[in-house]
Design an enzyme around this catalytic site. Structure first.
Site, PDB file in Angstrom:
ATOM      1  N   SER A 262     -17.111   9.155  24.829  1.00  0.00           N
ATOM      2  CA  SER A 262     -17.665   9.667  26.078  1.00  0.00           C
ATOM      3  C   SER A 262     -16.884  10.900  26.515  1.00  0.00           C
ATOM      4  O   SER A 262     -15.815  11.195  25.995  1.00  0.00           O
ATOM      5  CB  SER A 262     -17.576   8.595  27.170  1.00  0.00           C
ATOM      6  OG  SER A 262     -16.229   8.450  27.582  1.00  0.00           O
ATOM      7  N   LYS A 263     -17.468  11.598  27.471  1.00  0.00           N
ATOM      8  CA  LYS A 263     -16.814  12.787  27.989  1.00  0.00           C
ATOM      9  C   LYS A 263     -15.464  12.422  28.601  1.00  0.00           C
ATOM     10  O   LYS A 263     -14.516  13.188  28.532  1.00  0.00           O
ATOM     11  CB  LYS A 263     -17.724  13.437  29.020  1.00  0.00           C
ATOM     12  CG  LYS A 263     -17.056  14.514  29.839  1.00  0.00           C
ATOM     13  CD  LYS A 263     -17.946  15.693  30.086  1.00  0.00           C
ATOM     14  CE  LYS A 263     -17.376  16.600  31.164  1.00  0.00           C
ATOM     15  NZ  LYS A 263     -15.921  16.750  31.166  1.00  0.00           N
ATOM     16  N   ARG A 264     -15.399  11.220  29.171  1.00  0.00           N
ATOM     17  CA  ARG A 264     -14.142  10.800  29.799  1.00  0.00           C
ATOM     18  C   ARG A 264     -12.995  10.681  28.784  1.00  0.00           C
ATOM     19  O   ARG A 264     -11.858  10.967  29.089  1.00  0.00           O
ATOM     20  CB  ARG A 264     -14.316   9.498  30.570  1.00  0.00           C
ATOM     21  CG  ARG A 264     -14.121   9.707  32.064  1.00  0.00           C
ATOM     22  CD  ARG A 264     -14.318   8.434  32.849  1.00  0.00           C
ATOM     23  NE  ARG A 264     -15.666   7.918  32.692  1.00  0.00           N
ATOM     24  CZ  ARG A 264     -15.949   6.618  32.562  1.00  0.00           C
ATOM     25  NH1 ARG A 264     -14.978   5.724  32.561  1.00  0.00           N
ATOM     26  NH2 ARG A 264     -17.208   6.216  32.443  1.00  0.00           N
ATOM     27  N   ASP A 267     -11.637  14.096  28.398  1.00  0.00           N
ATOM     28  CA  ASP A 267     -10.826  14.505  29.554  1.00  0.00           C
ATOM     29  C   ASP A 267      -9.459  13.814  29.530  1.00  0.00           C
ATOM     30  O   ASP A 267      -8.437  14.421  29.812  1.00  0.00           O
ATOM     31  CB  ASP A 267     -11.546  14.151  30.862  1.00  0.00           C
ATOM     32  CG  ASP A 267     -12.837  14.962  31.029  1.00  0.00           C
ATOM     33  OD1 ASP A 267     -12.968  15.989  30.338  1.00  0.00           O
ATOM     34  OD2 ASP A 267     -13.700  14.549  31.830  1.00  0.00           O
TER      35      ASP A 267
END
Ligand code: GLU
Length: 505
Positions: A262-264, A267
């Site tokens: 996921s994008k998380r 990050d």
């Protein structure tokens, strides 16, 4: 495989930045098409107006341009099946919706969101299907007149697929083999919405794949649950003979732990999940991209190609052409592929150091300009040749070379603690005298003279050279010391040593 020309499509929905998983899907489509001398088209699936994000289409096109994935036809290119944007194909779909209604494979339903919610409340695990559609307000339960009246009165309706219960549906998948699913678990999916006069993904996808003569549907695993419905739709339309082959690609998994990437994760662990920088037009949130982080497109392609597929050879580096020549679904794994982003860095390093000095110098010149450094190309190229092996990214070039252009203003504490000796100042003063007397300051000559001086005085080579390096470079890093001093020249070298001796006590 049949003798039909291979035709594949990448069919993203413009709902935001293209995720790196989507890039891999497009890449596999491209590799497969090129492997078989076929064609790949780009279709934009923008039938869901609620999720449309402006700028997403341009972003997708720019991403593939950067990556070197060239489409043969589609949005931005044109071709015999234009238009390739589904929102521009309304009239085409209407005809096929009517065909399904006429043949009895679809029906009209008027249930309001509130009514559907009530049905959901009343029945556990509710789905709109053969067992529940009898309670709905649809063309199977209402009279023909009432249906016509409602439509004439402008009531908003949807068209649903009429899935026959208790039928085994076979999906033959090039990655997963034969998958059998019973129609009882399927619901009567909405195929068309009168409200916006657009089909949903399922109908538009099938109609377009058929009309665009797609032979292979290669897409992410998340679409596998839709495949049985798609098989049925091909049958309902009478197109079963030319149904494309399916290939559902393994999920990209988190770098660590369970679940999909996921994008998380990006990050949290500090890596991009998008090919290019993306600014969310709604929130203004900025996400970095592989391009902006300094990845070479060919390194990213190589990295992504081997996420879920391997050519069964004992190496990791493959040119784009080799990837094409080797690609087959035989070695695509069923299991999810862990997104080992550190490996992406490794790829970039390998691709960078395999570039010629000229090529890396081309990347170096704008970095020098950014730092207001005047340096001719020949000198820049020579410096590149000295540091190239240490680079992961072109942007590391400044960190690895700034001391060639700027005198250190600080001296690395750690290096001093470890390498600086009480006798260092005295030795370095003596070294300055020796350097001063050298007329040929070339690397080899200076080295020979300094080494002899060290030997004659019985100094420890490590102590001398490490202290020397700290004063000239600012830290215990950098290429061969005398290559550095040759570039700096005698005067600059000596004055750096003297300046450092004022500071390091
Ligand atoms: N529009 C779908 C997507 O966004 C396409 C899925 C498919 O390839 O059938 O991925």
């Amino acid at each position: 495989m049949t003798d039909k020309k291979v035709r594949v499509r990448f069919a993203p929905s413009p709902t935001g930045a293209l995720h790196i998983g989507g890039v891999r899907t497009a890449l596999y489509n491209y590799l497969f098409a090129k492997r078989h001398g076929g064609e790949i088209l780009l279709r934009i699936e923008d039938t869901d107006s609620n999720r449309f994000v402006p700028g997403a289409e341009d972003y997708i096109i720019e991403s593939f341009k950067w990556l070197g994935i060239k489409f043969d036809e589609g949005v931005g290119i044109g071709g015999p099946h234009a238009p390739y944007r589904q929102s521009e194909r309304r009239e085409i779909y209407k005809k096929y919706v009517n065909q399904l209604l006429e043949s009895g494979h679809a029906y009209i339903a008027f249930d309001t969101p509130e009514e559907l919610e009530a049905m959901r409340q009343a029945t556990p695990n509710f789905q709109y299907d053969a067992h529940t559609r009898t309670q709905g307000k649809n063309s199977l339960t209402l009279s023909k007149e009432e249906v016509e009246q409602r439509i004439a009165a402008g009531e908003k309706y949807v068209v649903r697929a009429k899935i026959e219960p208790n039928e085994d549906i076979e999906v033959n998948d090039l990655v997963r083999g034969k998958v059998v699913i019973n129609s009882n678990i399927l619901d009567d999916k909405v195929l068309y919405k009168a409200a916006d006069e657009l089909p949903t993904y399922h109908l538009a996808n099938i109609v377009d794949d058929h009309l665009m003569e797609i032979t292979h549907v290669i897409r992410g695993e998340e679409w596998l649950p839709s495949a049985p419905l798609h098989v049925l739709l091909y049958r309902y339309f009478g197109w079963a003979d030319t149904m494309p082959q399916f290939a559902h690609l393994p999920l990209l998994l988190k770098p660590e732990g369970n679940g999909k990437l996921s994008k998380r994760d990006g990050d949290r662990l500090g890596f991009p999940v998008f090919p290019l920088r993306w600014v969310d037009p709604k929130t203004g949130d900025v996400s970095t991209g592989y391009r902006e982080e300094g990845y070479l497109p060919e390194a990213l392609v190589n990295f992504l190609a081997l996420l879920g597929w391997n050519p069964g050879l004992d190496r990791d580096i493959f040119t784009f052409q080799e990837l094409i020549d080797l690609f087959s679904f035989e070695h695509v794994s069923k299991a999810g592929a862990r997104f080992a982003y550190e490996k992406a860095k490794w790829y970039n390093h390998e691709y960078l150091i395999n570039k010629t000095d000229e090529e890396v110098t081309e990347l170096f010149m704008p970095i020098l300009a950014e730092h207001n450094v005047q340096c001719d190309t020949e000198k820049a190229k020579y410096i590149v040749s000295l540091v190239k092996g240490r680079l992961n990214f072109a942007k590391d070039l400044w960190n690895e070379t700034s001391f060639f252009f700027e005198r250190p203003t600080a001296y690395d504490e750690k290096s001093i603690k470890k390498r600086w000796k009480p006798e260092s100042p005295e030795i370095l003063n003596g070294l300055c005298d020796i350097l001063d007397r050298i007329s040929d300051f070339s690397s080899a000559n200076t080295e020979a003279i300094v080494m002899k001086w060290i030997e004659d005085n019985g100094y420890n080579t490590g102590t001398v050279m490490n202290s020397f390096r700290i004063t000239v470079v600012g830290a215990a890093k950098g290429p061969h010391m005398f290559d550095i001093t040759a570039i700096l020249g005698k005067e600059e070298t000596i004055s750096r040593v003297k300046a450092a001796l004022e500071v390091i006590k």
